[in-house]
Design a protein around this motif. Structure first.
Motif, mmCIF file in Angstrom:
data_model
loop_
_atom_site.group_PDB
_atom_site.id
_atom_site.type_symbol
_atom_site.label_atom_id
_atom_site.label_comp_id
_atom_site.label_asym_id
_atom_site.label_seq_id
_atom_site.Cartn_x
_atom_site.Cartn_y
_atom_site.Cartn_z
ATOM 1 N N ALA A 145 -3.488 25.310 -70.191
ATOM 2 C CA ALA A 145 -2.579 26.456 -70.027
ATOM 3 C C ALA A 145 -2.463 26.882 -68.571
ATOM 4 N N ILE B 259 1.122 25.422 -78.436
ATOM 5 C CA ILE B 259 0.757 26.439 -77.445
ATOM 6 C C ILE B 259 1.220 26.013 -76.056
ATOM 7 N N ASN B 260 0.862 24.822 -75.650
ATOM 8 C CA ASN B 260 1.123 24.382 -74.281
ATOM 9 C C ASN B 260 2.331 23.460 -74.132
ATOM 10 N N VAL C 206 7.798 26.222 -75.812
ATOM 11 C CA VAL C 206 7.226 27.444 -76.395
ATOM 12 C C VAL C 206 7.523 28.607 -75.457
ATOM 13 N N LYS D 78 3.545 31.920 -76.342
ATOM 14 C CA LYS D 78 2.387 31.242 -75.752
ATOM 15 C C LYS D 78 1.276 32.250 -75.467
ATOM 16 N N ARG E 25 -0.373 33.310 -78.705
ATOM 17 C CA ARG E 25 -1.219 32.245 -79.258
ATOM 18 C C ARG E 25 -2.473 32.038 -78.415
#
Length: 144
Positions: free
Chosen positions: A44, A105-106, A110, A115, A118
């Motif tokens: 992330a 997520i990544n 998104v 993001k 999450r």
């Protein structure tokens, strides 16, 4: 973990293969779940966790599991039953893995607010897994 995850009043069979598998209610499975979350945060980069917004059934199930932690700990203490904490963290890890599979997520597509939400769910799951395993005397691993 294999010893603590069993009810102390039931028979116990020592089995290395069962203890070391990455499937089911085992320490390697829980360590993998925790290290998976750490990997998410590394990927992330600079993205920060934000307000939690529940959009999917998987997010809801995971968030609902968070609020059961105190009850699991209190029950385990009252009944002198560490297996109740083991059961809780195993269920949490399973719900996290379902969330991870269903809720990207990544990925580039998104939206930032999703993001961030999450990542907050990941942060909470990570914290509870670490605390629960710590109560059992098990240190977590950031990488496996």
């Amino acid at each position: 973990y294999a010893d603590l995850s069993k009810n102390r009043t039931t028979d116990y069979v020592f089995d290395w293969d069962n203890m070391l598998t990455f499937e089911g209610n085992t320490a390697p499975y829980l360590q993998y779940a925790y290290s998976r979350i750490q990997s998410i945060f590394k990927k992330a980069g600079d993205a920060e966790p934000g307000s939690i917004v529940i959009n999917t059934p998987e997010e809801e199930a995971l968030a609902q599991q968070f609020v059961k932690f105190n009850e699991a700990v209190n029950n385990a203490a009252a009944k002198i039953a560490p297996h109740l904490i083991c059961t809780y963290v195993y269920e949490l890890a399973g719900l996290f893995m379902r969330f991870y599979e269903a809720c990207p997520i990544n990925k580039d597509d998104v939206p930032a607010d999703i993001k961030a939400s999450r990542l907050s769910l990941c942060k909470a799951a990570s914290s509870i897994l670490k605390t629960g395993l710590g109560m059992l005397g098990i240190n977590v691993l950031d990488r496996m």
